[in-house]
Enzyme design. Structure first.
Site, PDB file in Angstrom:
ATOM      1  N   LYS A 165       9.258  23.324 -16.300  1.00  0.00           N
ATOM      2  CA  LYS A 165       8.433  24.154 -16.520  1.00  0.00           C
ATOM      3  C   LYS A 165       9.042  25.036 -17.974  1.00  0.00           C
ATOM      4  O   LYS A 165       9.924  25.407 -17.774  1.00  0.00           O
ATOM      5  CB  LYS A 165       8.184  25.104 -15.561  1.00  0.00           C
ATOM      6  CG  LYS A 165       7.024  26.269 -16.087  1.00  0.00           C
ATOM      7  CD  LYS A 165       6.534  26.872 -14.486  1.00  0.00           C
ATOM      8  CE  LYS A 165       5.364  27.581 -14.964  1.00  0.00           C
ATOM      9  NZ  LYS A 165       4.641  28.146 -13.710  1.00  0.00           N
ATOM     10  N   ASN A 188      12.094  36.896 -16.724  1.00  0.00           N
ATOM     11  CA  ASN A 188      12.477  37.880 -16.160  1.00  0.00           C
ATOM     12  C   ASN A 188      13.930  37.834 -15.481  1.00  0.00           C
ATOM     13  O   ASN A 188      14.030  38.862 -14.814  1.00  0.00           O
ATOM     14  CB  ASN A 188      11.479  38.196 -14.935  1.00  0.00           C
ATOM     15  CG  ASN A 188      10.179  38.424 -15.816  1.00  0.00           C
ATOM     16  OD1 ASN A 188       9.901  39.109 -16.717  1.00  0.00           O
ATOM     17  ND2 ASN A 188       8.922  37.734 -15.017  1.00  0.00           N
ATOM     18  N   THR A 189      14.603  36.700 -15.644  1.00  0.00           N
ATOM     19  CA  THR A 189      15.998  36.733 -15.335  1.00  0.00           C
ATOM     20  C   THR A 189      16.763  36.560 -16.494  1.00  0.00           C
ATOM     21  O   THR A 189      16.433  35.626 -17.500  1.00  0.00           O
ATOM     22  CB  THR A 189      16.187  35.365 -14.313  1.00  0.00           C
ATOM     23  OG1 THR A 189      15.383  35.668 -13.307  1.00  0.00           O
ATOM     24  CG2 THR A 189      17.592  35.052 -14.146  1.00  0.00           C
ATOM     25  N   ASN A 227       4.749  28.605 -18.926  1.00  0.00           N
ATOM     26  CA  ASN A 227       5.063  29.735 -18.284  1.00  0.00           C
ATOM     27  C   ASN A 227       4.418  30.773 -18.912  1.00  0.00           C
ATOM     28  O   ASN A 227       3.594  30.598 -19.781  1.00  0.00           O
ATOM     29  CB  ASN A 227       6.631  29.852 -17.967  1.00  0.00           C
ATOM     30  CG  ASN A 227       7.128  30.512 -16.957  1.00  0.00           C
ATOM     31  OD1 ASN A 227       6.414  31.574 -16.494  1.00  0.00           O
ATOM     32  ND2 ASN A 227       8.256  30.078 -16.124  1.00  0.00           N
ATOM     33  N   SER A 251      11.337  31.245 -17.043  1.00  0.00           N
ATOM     34  CA  SER A 251      10.812  32.812 -16.442  1.00  0.00           C
ATOM     35  C   SER A 251      11.490  33.871 -17.599  1.00  0.00           C
ATOM     36  O   SER A 251      12.719  33.742 -18.086  1.00  0.00           O
ATOM     37  CB  SER A 251      11.023  33.049 -15.375  1.00  0.00           C
ATOM     38  OG  SER A 251      10.926  34.489 -15.048  1.00  0.00           O
ATOM     39  N   ASN A 276       4.240  40.638 -15.459  1.00  0.00           N
ATOM     40  CA  ASN A 276       5.097  40.878 -14.486  1.00  0.00           C
ATOM     41  C   ASN A 276       6.532  40.516 -14.943  1.00  0.00           C
ATOM     42  O   ASN A 276       6.741  39.839 -15.711  1.00  0.00           O
ATOM     43  CB  ASN A 276       4.597  39.787 -13.222  1.00  0.00           C
ATOM     44  CG  ASN A 276       5.399  38.449 -13.578  1.00  0.00           C
ATOM     45  OD1 ASN A 276       6.473  38.421 -12.991  1.00  0.00           O
ATOM     46  ND2 ASN A 276       4.682  37.554 -14.170  1.00  0.00           N
ATOM     47  N   PHE A 321      12.065  36.494  -9.743  1.00  0.00           N
ATOM     48  CA  PHE A 321      12.611  35.466  -8.700  1.00  0.00           C
ATOM     49  C   PHE A 321      12.989  36.242  -7.523  1.00  0.00           C
ATOM     50  O   PHE A 321      13.725  36.035  -6.609  1.00  0.00           O
ATOM     51  CB  PHE A 321      13.738  34.788  -9.029  1.00  0.00           C
ATOM     52  CG  PHE A 321      13.534  33.842 -10.303  1.00  0.00           C
ATOM     53  CD1 PHE A 321      11.997  33.690 -10.773  1.00  0.00           C
ATOM     54  CD2 PHE A 321      14.530  32.887 -10.608  1.00  0.00           C
ATOM     55  CE1 PHE A 321      12.307  32.473 -11.861  1.00  0.00           C
ATOM     56  CE2 PHE A 321      14.287  32.103 -11.897  1.00  0.00           C
ATOM     57  CZ  PHE A 321      12.924  31.775 -12.315  1.00  0.00           C
TER      58      PHE A 321
END
Length: 351
Positions: A225, A184-185, A254, A182, A118, A122
């Protein structure tokens, strides 16, 4: 026989992952409004036994199996998930301002690997809206708040975003998870470096003390995390930061950016593209991280183990490695709600 895997999953997996996610959420919300539905779900899935209870960072959990952040981002279904047997639910990741996340498609299944890739980014309704939903929650339900920064916020000002989320959610959640891991940012993972990370956590600890006085309550547990892709030196720095900031623990781990040792066709993996990989391929690495953190720190802080838990044996492995609690995400998608009950049964069999 696992009815979910035999009958429901084949149908659900024929539809785009994000599309079916929203469909299932709407369906569950509707079904649980039917009188008796919650009672029926609890009778099927909830294993209520005092031997399953765990007191961790001052919170009494009915069982150690939680739902990881990312599933119920906007706090729509935390009551329903707890009725399915989860001991606690972590909502989020939540940011100060609402944001749509990355462009679609942004979620892909790799069935051969029992994995998901994925790059959601966020996507969420914003902290004020989520906090409003949580203010209605039953005080007996344990909900954690996973917080992050908005994509448009520069890293130099990231602390402000974390403080906003912490302040707004303080009276509505039982603990906090600080998400700096994460993939993804853009740039977010650089906040795992010792300097910026320590600044964020110390500021949140100070705010924690102030809000505890303001609300006449105890401080809220704070967990960090972390990514599974950290080196040994970086994990050592994480341990130093956790001990120096005196936060309560770590969520390990994560999703990973690694694509090593996957069984799926290379074209399928390339089509999915960038993003965090979760599921079975992550299991071994997340356990290694848990074992290292627990051993190197001498058990001086608590650990929530997450990553690649698809069976009761996987869960026991995480707990034996040093995790105090565990969380499911991809395993829940692939195995269904019976996985929670299977884990709790295995734990009872050991007592």
């Amino acid at each position: 026989m696992n009815i979910y895997k035999s009958y429901f999953r084949p149908i659900l997996f024929k539809v785009n992952p994000e599309t079916i996610h929203h469909f299932v959420f709407k369906t569950l919300k509707f079904v649980f409004k039917i009188p008796g539905a919650a009672f029926f779900a609890k009778s099927l899935f909830v294993n209520k036994n005092k031997k399953l209870e765990r007191t961790v960072f001052g919170i009494r959990f009915p069982n150690p199996v939680g739902l990881a952040a990312g599933m119920d981002k906007n706090a729509h279904l935390y009551e329903e998930f707890i009725a399915m047997g989860f001991g606690f639910v972590e909502i989020g990741t939540v940011t100060p301002l609402p944001q749509p996340g990355n462009e679609k498609p942004r979620m892909f299944r790799l069935p051969q690997d029992a994995a998901i890739i994925n790059r959601m980014g966020f996507n969420n309704d914003g902290v004020e809206v989520v906090a409003n939903r949580l203010r209605k929650k039953n005080a007996t339900l344990i909900v954690g708040g996973n917080i992050g920064k908005n994509k448009i916020t520069e890293n130099s000002k990231a602390i402000d975003d974390y403080e906003v989320c912490f302040r707004v959610l303080f009276s509505s959640v039982n603990y906090f998870a600080v998400n700096v891991s994460s993939p993804n940012t853009p740039g977010l993972r650089s906040l795992q470096d010792k300097g910026p990370l320590l600044e964020i956590l110390l500021r949140l600890q100070n705010l924690n003390a102030v809000l505890a006085i303001q609300y006449n309550c105890t401080r809220k547990p704070i967990l960090l995390k972390i990514a599974p892709d950290l080196t040994i030196d970086q994990l050592d720095e994480i341990i130093e930061v956790v001990l120096e900031s005196k936060i309560d623990g770590v969520i390990a781990t994560n999703t990973t950016v690694s694509r090593e040792n996957l069984k799926s066709d290379k074209k399928e993996i390339e089509f999915a593209g960038s993003g965090g990989l979760s599921g079975k391929p992550l299991g071994k690495r997340s356990t290694e991280v848990i074992r290292y953190l627990s051993g190197k720190s001498g058990g001086k802080f608590k650990i929530i183990g997450v990553g690649g838990i698809h069976s009761a044996d996987d869960a026991l492995e995480k707990l034996n490695a040093g995790a105090d609690l565990i969380q499911l995400y991809t395993g829940f998608i692939y195995e269904g709600p019976s996985l929670i009950k299977d884990i709790n049964k295995a734990l009872l069999a050991k007592t």
